[in-house]
Design a protein around this motif. Sequence first.
Motif, PDB file in Angstrom:
ATOM      1  N   VAL A 252       5.040  -4.778   8.078  1.00  0.00           N
ATOM      2  CA  VAL A 252       5.317  -6.009   7.331  1.00  0.00           C
ATOM      3  C   VAL A 252       5.510  -7.183   8.282  1.00  0.00           C
ATOM      4  O   VAL A 252       5.063  -8.287   8.016  1.00  0.00           O
TER       5      VAL A 252
ATOM      6  N   VAL B 124       7.441   1.557   6.159  1.00  0.00           N
ATOM      7  CA  VAL B 124       6.903   0.636   5.159  1.00  0.00           C
ATOM      8  C   VAL B 124       5.760  -0.160   5.779  1.00  0.00           C
ATOM      9  O   VAL B 124       5.871  -0.658   6.903  1.00  0.00           O
TER      10      VAL B 124
ATOM     11  N   LEU C 174       3.109  -3.359  -0.789  1.00  0.00           N
ATOM     12  CA  LEU C 174       3.959  -2.648   0.155  1.00  0.00           C
ATOM     13  C   LEU C 174       4.032  -1.175  -0.233  1.00  0.00           C
ATOM     14  O   LEU C 174       4.328  -0.837  -1.380  1.00  0.00           O
TER      15      LEU C 174
ATOM     16  N   GLU D 175       2.053  -2.690   4.761  1.00  0.00           N
ATOM     17  CA  GLU D 175       1.294  -3.500   3.816  1.00  0.00           C
ATOM     18  C   GLU D 175      -0.110  -2.902   3.719  1.00  0.00           C
ATOM     19  O   GLU D 175      -0.751  -2.669   4.747  1.00  0.00           O
TER      20      GLU D 175
ATOM     21  N   GLN E 207      11.272  -2.725  -0.066  1.00  0.00           N
ATOM     22  CA  GLN E 207      10.553  -3.988   0.098  1.00  0.00           C
ATOM     23  C   GLN E 207      11.487  -5.058   0.648  1.00  0.00           C
ATOM     24  O   GLN E 207      11.135  -5.805   1.562  1.00  0.00           O
TER      25      GLN E 207
END
Length: 86
Positions: free
Chosen positions: A48, A32, A22, A34, A69
């Motif tokens: 995500v 955020v 992440l 991946e 996260q």
Amino acid sequence: MYGENARPNAQEPPQLPAPGALLVDMSRGDRVGEFRGVAGPRWSLRPVGGGIEWEAEPRHVRPALLIEQLRARTARLNARSRGEVL
């Protein structure tokens, strides 16, 4: 001598993260994503919770903090519990 006065590269290229790590794209409002892989000079990131991948310059990306996260994973689980398609 050759290179005697040459300035060494002060900024090392960022280390390639493991797939699935992440990361935070600071150029997109701390979004955020991946890590999915490398696309030329850029890194491919995916939300995500699923969705369309985007590309980011490695210099604008940093590892996600633990709280970031947790927020991203919680948002994904909440969406799944509401029956949203991920």
